[in-house]
Design a protein around this motif. Structure first.
Motif, PDB file in Angstrom:
ATOM      1  N   TYR A 104     -19.577 -14.545  26.042  1.00  0.00           N
ATOM      2  CA  TYR A 104     -18.832 -15.019  27.209  1.00  0.00           C
ATOM      3  C   TYR A 104     -17.710 -14.068  27.604  1.00  0.00           C
ATOM      4  CZ  TYR A 104     -21.405 -19.301  27.717  1.00  0.00           C
ATOM      5  OH  TYR A 104     -22.418 -20.184  27.968  1.00  0.00           O
ATOM      6  N   GLY A 105     -17.267 -13.238  26.662  1.00  0.00           N
ATOM      7  CA  GLY A 105     -16.242 -12.251  26.994  1.00  0.00           C
ATOM      8  C   GLY A 105     -16.820 -11.108  27.806  1.00  0.00           C
ATOM      9  N   SER A 106     -18.100 -10.802  27.558  1.00  0.00           N
ATOM     10  CA  SER A 106     -18.742  -9.711  28.296  1.00  0.00           C
ATOM     11  C   SER A 106     -19.306 -10.235  29.619  1.00  0.00           C
ATOM     12  CB  SER A 106     -19.842  -9.115  27.423  1.00  0.00           C
ATOM     13  OG  SER A 106     -20.378  -7.982  28.040  1.00  0.00           O
ATOM     14  N   VAL A 107     -19.927  -9.349  30.377  1.00  0.00           N
ATOM     15  CA  VAL A 107     -20.337  -9.692  31.736  1.00  0.00           C
ATOM     16  C   VAL A 107     -21.852  -9.737  31.869  1.00  0.00           C
ATOM     17  CG1 VAL A 107     -19.994  -9.108  34.147  1.00  0.00           C
ATOM     18  CG2 VAL A 107     -18.482  -8.173  32.428  1.00  0.00           C
ATOM     19  N   SER A 108     -22.335 -10.608  32.730  1.00  0.00           N
ATOM     20  CA  SER A 108     -23.732 -10.565  33.137  1.00  0.00           C
ATOM     21  C   SER A 108     -23.795  -9.790  34.447  1.00  0.00           C
ATOM     22  CB  SER A 108     -24.256 -11.987  33.311  1.00  0.00           C
ATOM     23  OG  SER A 108     -25.179 -12.037  34.372  1.00  0.00           O
ATOM     24  N   ALA A 109     -24.410  -8.617  34.393  1.00  0.00           N
ATOM     25  CA  ALA A 109     -24.462  -7.759  35.588  1.00  0.00           C
ATOM     26  C   ALA A 109     -25.214  -8.451  36.721  1.00  0.00           C
ATOM     27  CB  ALA A 109     -25.119  -6.429  35.250  1.00  0.00           C
ATOM     28  N   VAL A 110     -26.208  -9.266  36.371  1.00  0.00           N
ATOM     29  CA  VAL A 110     -26.988  -9.934  37.415  1.00  0.00           C
ATOM     30  C   VAL A 110     -26.131 -10.968  38.143  1.00  0.00           C
ATOM     31  CG1 VAL A 110     -29.090 -11.192  37.923  1.00  0.00           C
ATOM     32  CG2 VAL A 110     -29.072  -9.562  36.078  1.00  0.00           C
ATOM     33  N   THR A 111     -25.255 -11.660  37.393  1.00  0.00           N
ATOM     34  CA  THR A 111     -24.345 -12.608  38.038  1.00  0.00           C
ATOM     35  C   THR A 111     -23.404 -11.862  38.981  1.00  0.00           C
ATOM     36  OG1 THR A 111     -24.453 -13.917  36.015  1.00  0.00           O
ATOM     37  CG2 THR A 111     -22.740 -14.508  37.595  1.00  0.00           C
ATOM     38  N   PHE A 112     -22.936 -10.696  38.529  1.00  0.00           N
ATOM     39  CA  PHE A 112     -22.091  -9.842  39.374  1.00  0.00           C
ATOM     40  C   PHE A 112     -22.806  -9.516  40.691  1.00  0.00           C
ATOM     41  CE2 PHE A 112     -21.411  -5.455  40.765  1.00  0.00           C
ATOM     42  CZ  PHE A 112     -20.043  -5.422  40.972  1.00  0.00           C
ATOM     43  N   ILE A 113     -24.066  -9.099  40.574  1.00  0.00           N
ATOM     44  CA  ILE A 113     -24.826  -8.730  41.767  1.00  0.00           C
ATOM     45  C   ILE A 113     -25.044  -9.955  42.659  1.00  0.00           C
ATOM     46  CG2 ILE A 113     -27.013  -7.811  42.593  1.00  0.00           C
ATOM     47  CD1 ILE A 113     -27.253  -6.373  39.863  1.00  0.00           C
ATOM     48  N   ALA A 114     -25.348 -11.092  42.021  1.00  0.00           N
ATOM     49  CA  ALA A 114     -25.562 -12.322  42.794  1.00  0.00           C
ATOM     50  C   ALA A 114     -24.292 -12.678  43.563  1.00  0.00           C
ATOM     51  CB  ALA A 114     -25.980 -13.456  41.868  1.00  0.00           C
ATOM     52  N   ALA A 115     -23.123 -12.475  42.938  1.00  0.00           N
ATOM     53  CA  ALA A 115     -21.856 -12.792  43.607  1.00  0.00           C
ATOM     54  C   ALA A 115     -21.646 -11.864  44.800  1.00  0.00           C
ATOM     55  CB  ALA A 115     -20.696 -12.668  42.622  1.00  0.00           C
ATOM     56  N   GLN A 116     -21.995 -10.577  44.620  1.00  0.00           N
ATOM     57  CA  GLN A 116     -21.854  -9.638  45.742  1.00  0.00           C
ATOM     58  C   GLN A 116     -22.781 -10.021  46.889  1.00  0.00           C
ATOM     59  OE1 GLN A 116     -21.964  -5.446  44.576  1.00  0.00           O
ATOM     60  NE2 GLN A 116     -19.756  -5.604  44.753  1.00  0.00           N
ATOM     61  N   SER A 117     -24.006 -10.416  46.548  1.00  0.00           N
ATOM     62  CA  SER A 117     -24.955 -10.837  47.579  1.00  0.00           C
ATOM     63  C   SER A 117     -24.435 -12.073  48.293  1.00  0.00           C
ATOM     64  CB  SER A 117     -26.308 -11.188  46.961  1.00  0.00           C
ATOM     65  OG  SER A 117     -26.889 -10.065  46.411  1.00  0.00           O
ATOM     66  N   PHE A 118     -23.880 -13.003  47.516  1.00  0.00           N
ATOM     67  CA  PHE A 118     -23.351 -14.233  48.107  1.00  0.00           C
ATOM     68  C   PHE A 118     -22.255 -13.904  49.114  1.00  0.00           C
ATOM     69  CE2 PHE A 118     -20.140 -17.505  48.333  1.00  0.00           C
ATOM     70  CZ  PHE A 118     -20.881 -18.635  48.641  1.00  0.00           C
ATOM     71  N   CYS A 119     -21.331 -13.017  48.716  1.00  0.00           N
ATOM     72  CA  CYS A 119     -20.214 -12.671  49.604  1.00  0.00           C
ATOM     73  C   CYS A 119     -20.724 -11.993  50.876  1.00  0.00           C
ATOM     74  CB  CYS A 119     -19.217 -11.771  48.883  1.00  0.00           C
ATOM     75  SG  CYS A 119     -18.271 -12.662  47.653  1.00  0.00           S
ATOM     76  N   ALA A 120     -21.730 -11.130  50.709  1.00  0.00           N
ATOM     77  CA  ALA A 120     -22.287 -10.459  51.889  1.00  0.00           C
ATOM     78  C   ALA A 120     -22.869 -11.495  52.845  1.00  0.00           C
ATOM     79  CB  ALA A 120     -23.375  -9.474  51.453  1.00  0.00           C
ATOM     80  N   GLN A 121     -23.545 -12.486  52.281  1.00  0.00           N
ATOM     81  CA  GLN A 121     -24.161 -13.525  53.091  1.00  0.00           C
ATOM     82  C   GLN A 121     -23.100 -14.417  53.741  1.00  0.00           C
ATOM     83  OE1 GLN A 121     -27.552 -15.139  50.963  1.00  0.00           O
ATOM     84  NE2 GLN A 121     -27.380 -17.030  52.126  1.00  0.00           N
TER      85      GLN A 121
END
Lengths: 321, 101
Positions: A104-121
């Motif tokens: 949980y301290g580290s990052v899920s890169a796919v979640t990061f990408i999903a968040a970027q896609s969400f913001c773009a949308q």
């Protein structure tokens, strides 16, 4: 917020994920070939790095300093809070608590990408330097988690090896390497590669999420084994970390979109870099706990509901300021 | 053809995160070569963590009986408690027996 949530649930990325889950639960033999899955993850990580590096050319050090400091703070804080909650409230062993905390301290890169896609949308612009923050957040959390889980001197002797392996691991090399390559690429060079790395990106992500759905569904049968506490933890902890990070991100000067992406990073749990590192450094930690919580609970929660919530929180804090 | 010589074939099936450590331990015991294949399966510890690429590995080495004992001792001491690992020894007949220390 409700419409953003509905839009997100109907995005091809989330729908592909649900298709993967459904196919697997229905007993389908659908699977991406392992090498394609690996190739897609290389493509996605390298594309994030390249784009981030390219956009870094326009960023100033002053702009990045405060968000970078907040990111490092989150990297140290999130494994600690996860550890304390698991140990004190959940009654997990030191090894299991530390193992889950490292994820949980580290990052899920796919979640990061999903968040970027969400913001773009959603029409929220995101700072170009966010991939730099992703690279910053990847390792400290695992390091703190592993440190908490290895009590004796002899165990700690192996820590340096584990950390070195994370730093030269696939995801770090692609991210950091991509940042450097992207940062050195000229405008002409960029326009030559961007059709491949930018235009194809969302499509590759959709395909990747299809496989993630299948992998997640395979974990669903393990939910019974991990117990109700960890299920609740898998939703509560991302909300806690995501809300905190969204607020801190705004205070550090990020835009609403940037704070949303930072929140999604802090709320996510790694399932690529962390599992092998934890498995080797903390042998007594049960991998079923961390992988099931990270993959079958937190990942789907963040991608479907969590990210719209962090987006709303970030914009709420922005209005208050 | 030269006469056949009896040696031991040690087979270790382990979760793939251990591959590098096991190979390093074999080298320390003087093993000169090994065969490593990716493997898949199910055992008492259940499915392997599929997100870790490679699932299981199967490592095979041809060695002298004395070295085979040392390998089994090392594997059981270091990894049996916490990891999904099985190891077994069979007798194999080879040409060029001196190749296998």
């Amino acid at each position: 917020m409700t419409s953003a949530l509905a839009d997100n649930l109907l995005s091809p990325v989330v729908l592909a994920f649900l298709l993967g889950v459904t196919a697997r639960l229905a007993g389908s033999d659908l699977r991406l070939p392992k090498d394609l899955y690996t190739a897609l993850s290389i493509y996605l990580l390298f594309a994030i790095g390249l784009k981030g590096g390219h956009e870094l050319q326009h960023a100033s050090v002053g702009e990045i300093a405060a968000p970078a400091a907040i990111t490092l703070l989150l990297g140290c804080l999130t494994p600690l809070s996860a550890f304390v909650i698991l140990r004190r409230l959940g009654g997990f062993s030191v090894a299991d608590s530390a193992g889950i905390a490292a994820h949980y301290g580290s990052v899920s890169a796919v979640t990061f990408i999903a968040a970027q896609s969400f913001c773009a949308q959603a029409g929220s612009s995101v700072e170009g330097f966010m991939p730099t923050l992703l690279a910053l957040l990847e390792s400290p959390g695992i390091a703190v988690g592993l440190y908490l889980g290895t009590r004796s001197q002899t165990e700690r002797a192996g820590l340096a090896d584990s950390l070195r392996e994370i730093l030269v691991g696939r995801s770090m090399i692609l991210l950091l390497g991509g940042l450097i390559v992207g940062g050195l690429t000229t405008a002409d060079g960029w326009s030559a590669i961007s059709p491949f790395f930018e235009t194809g990106f969302r499509g590759a992500l959709t395909l990747f999420l299809l496989e993630m759905g299948i992998v997640t569904a395979e974990r669903i049968s393990d939910l019974k084994k991990v117990g109700p506490f960890l299920l609740g933890f898998g939703v509560f902890l991302p909300l806690l970390h995501g809300t905190l990070a969204a607020a801190l991100g705004i205070f550090a000067g990020l835009s609403g979109g940037g704070a949303t992406v930072l929140a999604a990073m802090a709320a996510s749990a790694s399932y690529i870099a962390a599992p092998p590192a934890v498995r080797l450094a903390i042998p007594a930690a049960n991998p079923t706990y961390s992988l099931t919580a990270a993959l079958a609970v937190t990942f789907p929660f963040n991608v479907s509901i969590g990210i719209p919530i962090y987006h709303a929180v970030a914009h709420q804090v922005l209005r208050l300021l | 053809m030269n006469p056949l010589v009896e040696v031991r074939l040690v087979t270790i099936v382990a979760e793939s995160v251990l591959a590098a450590s096991i190979v390093a331990a074999l080298r320390e015991l003087g093993v000169s070569g090994y065969t490593l294949t990716e493997a898949r399966g199910q055992g008492s510890r259940g499915r392997r963590t599929g997100e870790i690429p490679g699932d299981n590995v199967r490592i095979e080495v041809l060695v002298s009986p004395a070295t085979a004992d040392k390998i089994l001792a090392t594997v059981s001491e270091r990894w049996f408690a916490d990891y999904a690992v099985v190891a077994w020894v069979t007798t194999a007949s080879v040409v060029r027996g001196l190749k296998f220390p």
